[in-house]
Design an enzyme around this catalytic site. Structure first.
Site, PDB file in Angstrom:
ATOM      1  N   GLU A 162       0.761  -1.290  -0.054  1.00 42.93           N
ATOM      2  CA  GLU A 162       0.050   0.001   0.029  1.00 42.93           C
ATOM      3  C   GLU A 162       0.986   1.104   0.142  1.00 42.93           C
ATOM      4  OE1 GLU A 162      -2.816  -0.316   3.240  1.00 42.93           O
ATOM      5  OE2 GLU A 162      -3.880  -2.022   2.380  1.00 42.93           O
ATOM      6  N   GLU A 187      -5.074  -8.813   0.558  1.00 40.37           N
ATOM      7  CA  GLU A 187      -5.620  -8.638   1.928  1.00 40.37           C
ATOM      8  C   GLU A 187      -7.134  -8.116   1.594  1.00 40.37           C
ATOM      9  OE1 GLU A 187      -4.065  -5.016   4.172  1.00 40.37           O
ATOM     10  OE2 GLU A 187      -2.003  -5.621   3.898  1.00 40.37           O
TER      11      GLU A 187
HETATM   12  C1  BG6 Z   1      -4.337  -2.484   5.771  1.00 39.34           C
HETATM   13  C2  BG6 Z   1      -2.829  -2.263   6.089  1.00 39.34           C
HETATM   14  O1  BG6 Z   1      -4.763  -1.629   4.831  1.00 39.34           O
HETATM   15  O2  BG6 Z   1      -5.271  -2.153   7.144  1.00 39.34           O
HETATM   16  C3  BG6 Z   1      -2.536  -3.003   7.704  1.00 39.34           C
HETATM   17  O3  BG6 Z   1      -2.329  -2.830   5.219  1.00 39.34           O
HETATM   18  C4  BG6 Z   1      -3.483  -2.445   8.664  1.00 39.34           C
HETATM   19  O4  BG6 Z   1      -1.135  -2.540   7.801  1.00 39.34           O
HETATM   20  C5  BG6 Z   1      -4.924  -2.788   8.238  1.00 39.34           C
HETATM   21  O5  BG6 Z   1      -3.199  -2.979   9.936  1.00 39.34           O
HETATM   22  C6  BG6 Z   1      -5.947  -2.593   9.268  1.00 39.34           C
HETATM   23  O6  BG6 Z   1      -6.036  -1.153   9.411  1.00 39.34           O
HETATM   24  P1  BG6 Z   1      -7.058  -0.664  10.854  1.00 39.34           P
HETATM   25  O7  BG6 Z   1      -6.925   0.917  10.822  1.00 39.34           O
HETATM   26  O8  BG6 Z   1      -8.179  -1.091  10.611  1.00 39.34           O
HETATM   27  O9  BG6 Z   1      -6.637  -1.243  12.204  1.00 39.34           O
END
Ligand code: BG6
Length: 470
Positions: free
Chosen positions: A175, A373
């Site tokens: 990202e 992801e």
């Molecule tokens: C993703 C990232 O977009 O979101 C991760 O690659 C991150 O590093 C994840 O932990 C979740 O984010 P959040 O803000 O919901 O904890």
């Protein structure tokens, strides 16, 4: 035999060798922040100055203890059906001064992790950068500095040489637009700059660093594939009205095609370049930059998908003197009947994953990609713990299933999708949100020595993987 029987009943069967796994990152899981020679990243530095910027003032120093528990954790990966797993190397651990000496203790640690994964039939996917600039490199200007670009490429080369005999899937960045947005536009992450022109420079240098790293990978002739992981948030217009459609197109060029086009097609979207040129916001581009971008397309793309972006045409004019922001060209739009994850506040719209797949098939040469992801964050998840003391996260199982139905359809229609990685394996520390939103297949109890307990979704994920579908 049992699996054979189950398979015949499956509604959604995936191609053989489809990757089932999850994604994580070094800074979010390893902990041991100052153990064995690692030095600060921007996260350690920022936390030491402003701990109140982090949820419950929980910082990055003890994240989930993977550094010491990787063996047990890899057993849990097996128990939850992993055939592949992505993590990242921490630059600040491998080369603590950014350039120069390689930390042999870090080499030993990453070797152990890679070997242990392979010994357990889990394919290691290695990412080189997950928002974690070494502080010494930030002091030199971070991604605004050419010197840091060179240092990153040197670090990447070290990684390819040290681990390339066993790692077959490499990713230069996770990202990469996030540090641009969060660190240089929206005042969310250190260094908390708000300046579009500097943000554009950071973005361009990141892409140049990526392209030089891909070039180095090919020169070293490392076996395997190299790519990048992008968070794609397709932009949908409020209506079919020309002005709304145009607004969505512009948003897409800023937030998706700004990275997707150069890494796959070797060039920036012309329309985006024109918008920046008209406003005198183009970054400094060195003579060979466009050539190195052109000559080094990726082998494989990782697609992180969480939610779409919805936009409408700009309703109120922006004052002339306001410093430029992309949002001067469109307004955000909230779809009234949207489905929402009430525990995180993000929209859930499963079929968008299919739209992304079709876009890659039709407009990006159907390059090989995987869902790198996707996942559901839940605040206060402990309340779902059942009498047997594990978290009954049926909502997460449903979330995965509903997305996989669309992934399956996309594959049926010819998209070159090779696997699915959930965010994430075990609950982990997540930047300023720290341990607020839990995403794991495995619970991590931070109040009880980071105790791991497989959630219901983790048990289900094993069946999903064993059956290669559901
Ligand atoms: C993703 C990232 O977009 O979101 C991760 O690659 C991150 O590093 C994840 O932990 C979740 O984010 P959040 O803000 O919901 O904890």
């Amino acid at each position: 035999m049992e699996n054979e029987k189950n398979r015949t009943k499956l509604r959604y069967r995936f191609p053989s060798n489809f990757w089932w796994g999850s994604a994580a990152s070094g800074p979010q899981t390893e902990g041991a922040a100052f153990t064995d020679g690692r030095k600060s990243s921007i996260w350690d530095y920022w936390y030491s100055n402003e701990p109140e910027c982090f949820h419950n003032s929980v910082g990055p120093e003890h994240t989930s203890n993977f550094y010491h528990q990787y063996k047990e954790d890899i057993q849990l990966m097996k128990e939850t059906g992993h055939t592949s797993f992505r993590t990242s190397i921490q630059w600040s651990r491998l080369i603590p001064d950014g350039v120069g000496e390689v930390n042999q203790k870090a080499v030993t640690f990453y070797n152990h992790v890679i070997d242990e994964l392979i010994a357990n039939d889990i394919e290691p996917f290695i990412n080189l950068y997950h928002f974690d600039m070494p502080m010494c490199m930030q002091e030199k200007g971070g991604w605004e500095s050419r010197e840091v670009v060179e240092a990153y490429v040197n670090y990447a080369e070290h990684c390819f040489r040290l681990f390339g005999d066993r790692v077959k899937y490499w990713f230069t960045f996770n990202e990469p637009i996030v540090p641009v947005e969060a660190g240089y536009l929206y005042d969310l992450h250190y260094p908390n700059v708000v300046d579009f022109k500097r943000a554009a420079q950071v973005a361009h240098h990141t892409i140049v660093a990526h392209s030089f790293a891909v070039e180095a990978f090919k020169k070293i002739n490392a076996a395997g594939k190299i790519g990048i992981i992008l968070n794609l948030t397709p932009s949908y217009p409020r209506s079919e009205d020309t002005a709304d459609v145009k607004a969505a197109h512009i948003a897409d060029s800023f937030f998706n095609r700004s990275f997707l086009d150069p890494v796959t097609k070797g060039e920036y979207p012309e329309e985006l370049v024109q918008i920046l040129r008209d406003r005198d916001l183009l970054p400094v581009v060195e003579a060979t930059d466009l050539e190195v971008i052109k000559n080094n397309p990726i082998d494989i793309l990782g697609v992180n998908y969480y939610q779409p972006r919805r936009v409408k045409t700009k309703e109120e004019p922006v004052p002339k003197e306001a410093p430029f922001m992309p949002e001067h060209l469109f307004d955000p739009y909230i779809k009234p009947d949207r489905k929402i994850n009430p525990h995180r506040g993000w929209e859930i719209c499963e079929e968008v994953i299919y739209d992304i797949m079709m876009d890659i098939r039709d407009h990006y040469g159907n390059i090989p990609f995987f869902i790198s992801e996707n996942g559901m964050g839940v605040e206060g998840e402990a309340k779902f713990r059942n009498e047997e003391s594990y978290i009954e996260d049926d909502y997460r199982i449903e979330f995965i299933q509903e997305h996989l139905k669309w992934v399956h359809k996309g594959i049926q229609e010819g998209a070159n999708c090779l696997g699915y990685h959930l965010w994430t394996f075990m609950d982990n520390w997540s930047w300023t949100n720290a341990y607020k939103n839990r995403y794991g297949l495995v619970e991590v109890d931070i109040t009880n020595n980071f105790k791991r307990t497989i959630k219901k979704s983790g048990r289900w994920y094993k069946q999903l993987s064993e059956n290669n579908g559901f």
